[in-house]
Design a protein around this motif. Structure first.
Motif, PDB file in Angstrom:
ATOM      1  N   TYR A  95      99.839 -11.935  53.973  1.00 55.11           N
ATOM      2  CA  TYR A  95     100.629 -12.995  53.340  1.00 55.11           C
ATOM      3  C   TYR A  95     100.884 -14.098  54.348  1.00 55.11           C
ATOM      4  O   TYR A  95     101.250 -13.826  55.494  1.00 55.11           O
ATOM      5  CB  TYR A  95     101.967 -12.441  52.834  1.00 55.11           C
ATOM      6  CG  TYR A  95     101.785 -11.423  51.743  1.00 55.11           C
ATOM      7  CD1 TYR A  95     101.821 -11.797  50.419  1.00 55.11           C
ATOM      8  CD2 TYR A  95     101.555 -10.089  52.043  1.00 55.11           C
ATOM      9  CE1 TYR A  95     101.638 -10.870  49.411  1.00 55.11           C
ATOM     10  CE2 TYR A  95     101.367  -9.155  51.051  1.00 55.11           C
ATOM     11  CZ  TYR A  95     101.409  -9.547  49.727  1.00 55.11           C
ATOM     12  OH  TYR A  95     101.221  -8.629  48.732  1.00 55.11           O
ATOM     13  N   HIS A  96     100.708 -15.333  53.898  1.00 51.10           N
ATOM     14  CA  HIS A  96     100.988 -16.476  54.770  1.00 51.10           C
ATOM     15  C   HIS A  96     102.485 -16.790  54.675  1.00 51.10           C
ATOM     16  O   HIS A  96     103.051 -16.779  53.577  1.00 51.10           O
ATOM     17  CB  HIS A  96     100.157 -17.694  54.344  1.00 51.10           C
ATOM     18  CG  HIS A  96     100.125 -18.748  55.380  1.00 51.10           C
ATOM     19  ND1 HIS A  96     101.182 -19.616  55.585  1.00 51.10           N
ATOM     20  CD2 HIS A  96      99.196 -19.059  56.302  1.00 51.10           C
ATOM     21  CE1 HIS A  96     100.888 -20.421  56.582  1.00 51.10           C
ATOM     22  NE2 HIS A  96      99.693 -20.108  57.034  1.00 51.10           N
TER      23      HIS A  96
ATOM     24  N   ALA B 263     105.819  -9.011  55.590  1.00 45.42           N
ATOM     25  CA  ALA B 263     106.201  -9.914  54.506  1.00 45.42           C
ATOM     26  C   ALA B 263     107.391  -9.354  53.734  1.00 45.42           C
ATOM     27  O   ALA B 263     108.344 -10.079  53.428  1.00 45.42           O
ATOM     28  CB  ALA B 263     105.017 -10.150  53.574  1.00 45.42           C
TER      29      ALA B 263
ATOM     30  N   ALA C 176     103.017  -9.623  43.731  1.00 44.65           N
ATOM     31  CA  ALA C 176     101.636 -10.080  43.893  1.00 44.65           C
ATOM     32  C   ALA C 176     100.840  -9.801  42.612  1.00 44.65           C
ATOM     33  O   ALA C 176     100.071 -10.661  42.153  1.00 44.65           O
ATOM     34  CB  ALA C 176     100.994  -9.404  45.094  1.00 44.65           C
TER      35      ALA C 176
ATOM     36  N   THR D 224     103.587 -19.181  51.995  1.00 44.78           N
ATOM     37  CA  THR D 224     103.613 -18.620  50.643  1.00 44.78           C
ATOM     38  C   THR D 224     104.962 -17.971  50.370  1.00 44.78           C
ATOM     39  O   THR D 224     105.531 -18.124  49.284  1.00 44.78           O
ATOM     40  CB  THR D 224     102.484 -17.580  50.475  1.00 44.78           C
ATOM     41  OG1 THR D 224     101.229 -18.204  50.750  1.00 44.78           O
ATOM     42  CG2 THR D 224     102.476 -16.991  49.082  1.00 44.78           C
ATOM     43  N   LEU D 225     105.478 -17.262  51.362  1.00 41.57           N
ATOM     44  CA  LEU D 225     106.784 -16.616  51.207  1.00 41.57           C
ATOM     45  C   LEU D 225     107.891 -17.653  51.069  1.00 41.57           C
ATOM     46  O   LEU D 225     108.789 -17.520  50.231  1.00 41.57           O
ATOM     47  CB  LEU D 225     107.071 -15.690  52.387  1.00 41.57           C
ATOM     48  CG  LEU D 225     106.049 -14.577  52.641  1.00 41.57           C
ATOM     49  CD1 LEU D 225     106.480 -13.729  53.836  1.00 41.57           C
ATOM     50  CD2 LEU D 225     105.828 -13.726  51.414  1.00 41.57           C
TER      51      LEU D 225
ATOM     52  N   ARG E 160     101.764  -6.535  54.824  1.00 41.43           N
ATOM     53  CA  ARG E 160     102.671  -6.255  53.705  1.00 41.43           C
ATOM     54  C   ARG E 160     104.065  -5.904  54.212  1.00 41.43           C
ATOM     55  O   ARG E 160     105.067  -6.367  53.674  1.00 41.43           O
ATOM     56  CB  ARG E 160     102.153  -5.083  52.878  1.00 41.43           C
ATOM     57  CG  ARG E 160     101.007  -5.415  52.002  1.00 41.43           C
ATOM     58  CD  ARG E 160     100.591  -4.194  51.214  1.00 41.43           C
ATOM     59  NE  ARG E 160      99.456  -4.536  50.362  1.00 41.43           N
ATOM     60  CZ  ARG E 160      98.663  -3.658  49.826  1.00 41.43           C
ATOM     61  NH1 ARG E 160      98.867  -2.377  50.012  1.00 41.43           N
ATOM     62  NH2 ARG E 160      97.657  -4.036  49.062  1.00 41.43           N
TER      63      ARG E 160
ATOM     64  N   ILE F  93     103.539 -14.158  43.971  1.00 43.94           N
ATOM     65  CA  ILE F  93     103.241 -14.378  45.389  1.00 43.94           C
ATOM     66  C   ILE F  93     101.744 -14.119  45.567  1.00 43.94           C
ATOM     67  O   ILE F  93     101.247 -13.071  45.140  1.00 43.94           O
ATOM     68  CB  ILE F  93     104.058 -13.439  46.310  1.00 43.94           C
ATOM     69  CG1 ILE F  93     105.536 -13.775  46.219  1.00 43.94           C
ATOM     70  CG2 ILE F  93     103.578 -13.545  47.747  1.00 43.94           C
ATOM     71  CD1 ILE F  93     106.409 -12.901  47.087  1.00 43.94           C
ATOM     72  N   GLN F  94     101.054 -15.058  46.187  1.00 46.06           N
ATOM     73  CA  GLN F  94      99.608 -14.939  46.342  1.00 46.06           C
ATOM     74  C   GLN F  94      99.249 -14.374  47.716  1.00 46.06           C
ATOM     75  O   GLN F  94      99.478 -15.027  48.733  1.00 46.06           O
ATOM     76  CB  GLN F  94      98.961 -16.319  46.172  1.00 46.06           C
ATOM     77  CG  GLN F  94      97.459 -16.286  46.183  1.00 46.06           C
ATOM     78  CD  GLN F  94      96.887 -15.509  45.014  1.00 46.06           C
ATOM     79  OE1 GLN F  94      97.345 -15.642  43.902  1.00 46.06           O
ATOM     80  NE2 GLN F  94      95.889 -14.691  45.274  1.00 46.06           N
ATOM     81  N   PRO F  95      98.697 -13.173  47.766  1.00 43.38           N
ATOM     82  CA  PRO F  95      98.264 -12.631  49.061  1.00 43.38           C
ATOM     83  C   PRO F  95      96.904 -13.201  49.465  1.00 43.38           C
ATOM     84  O   PRO F  95      96.193 -13.786  48.653  1.00 43.38           O
ATOM     85  CB  PRO F  95      98.159 -11.133  48.788  1.00 43.38           C
ATOM     86  CG  PRO F  95      97.867 -11.026  47.336  1.00 43.38           C
ATOM     87  CD  PRO F  95      98.539 -12.204  46.689  1.00 43.38           C
TER      88      PRO F  95
END
Length: 113
Positions: free
Chosen positions: A92-93, A61, A76, A96-97, A58, A81-83
């Motif tokens: 977090y990928h 990210a 999220a 995704t960010l 976290r 934003i999908q954790p």
């Protein structure tokens, strides 16, 4: 009596030449710095681990997005934003960010247009 008008007109062109040279030098340095930044970014991408090793905490990210961890948590919760949850950890990928950033940029472009 000494005339200063003749000396002043002679001093302007060399001063202008120096200013022009300095501007060109600064512009060249800016281009070089930007090129170095791009190279560093490319190297960082190459060194970035793949798969599960690339997942960010976290804090990491939030730092990448330059927001607080609370704001990240709110994003999220809102589904923006999908954790990824791994054994109770919220990660977090980077992709995704980046997708979130692109989405926000498109929204901003839509507001301007």
């Amino acid at each position: 009596m000494v005339s200063t008008t003749g000396n002043e007109s002679n001093s302007d062109p060399p001063e202008q030449d120096l200013r022009t040279q300095l501007r060109e030098l600064v512009a060249g340095l800016r281009r070089e710095v930007e090129a170095l930044r791009e190279e560093i970014t490319a190297l960082r991408r190459k060194e970035a681990p793949e798969g599960a090793d690339s997942l960010l905490t976290r804090e990491e990210a939030a730092e990448r997005l330059r927001i607080s961890t609370r704001t990240l948590h709110d994003l999220a919760d809102a589904g923006e934003i999908q954790p990824v949850r791994v054994r109770g950890r919220v990660l977090y990928h980077p992709d995704t960010l980046e997708a979130y950033i692109r989405q926000q940029a498109r929204r901003e472009d839509g507001r301007r247009g």
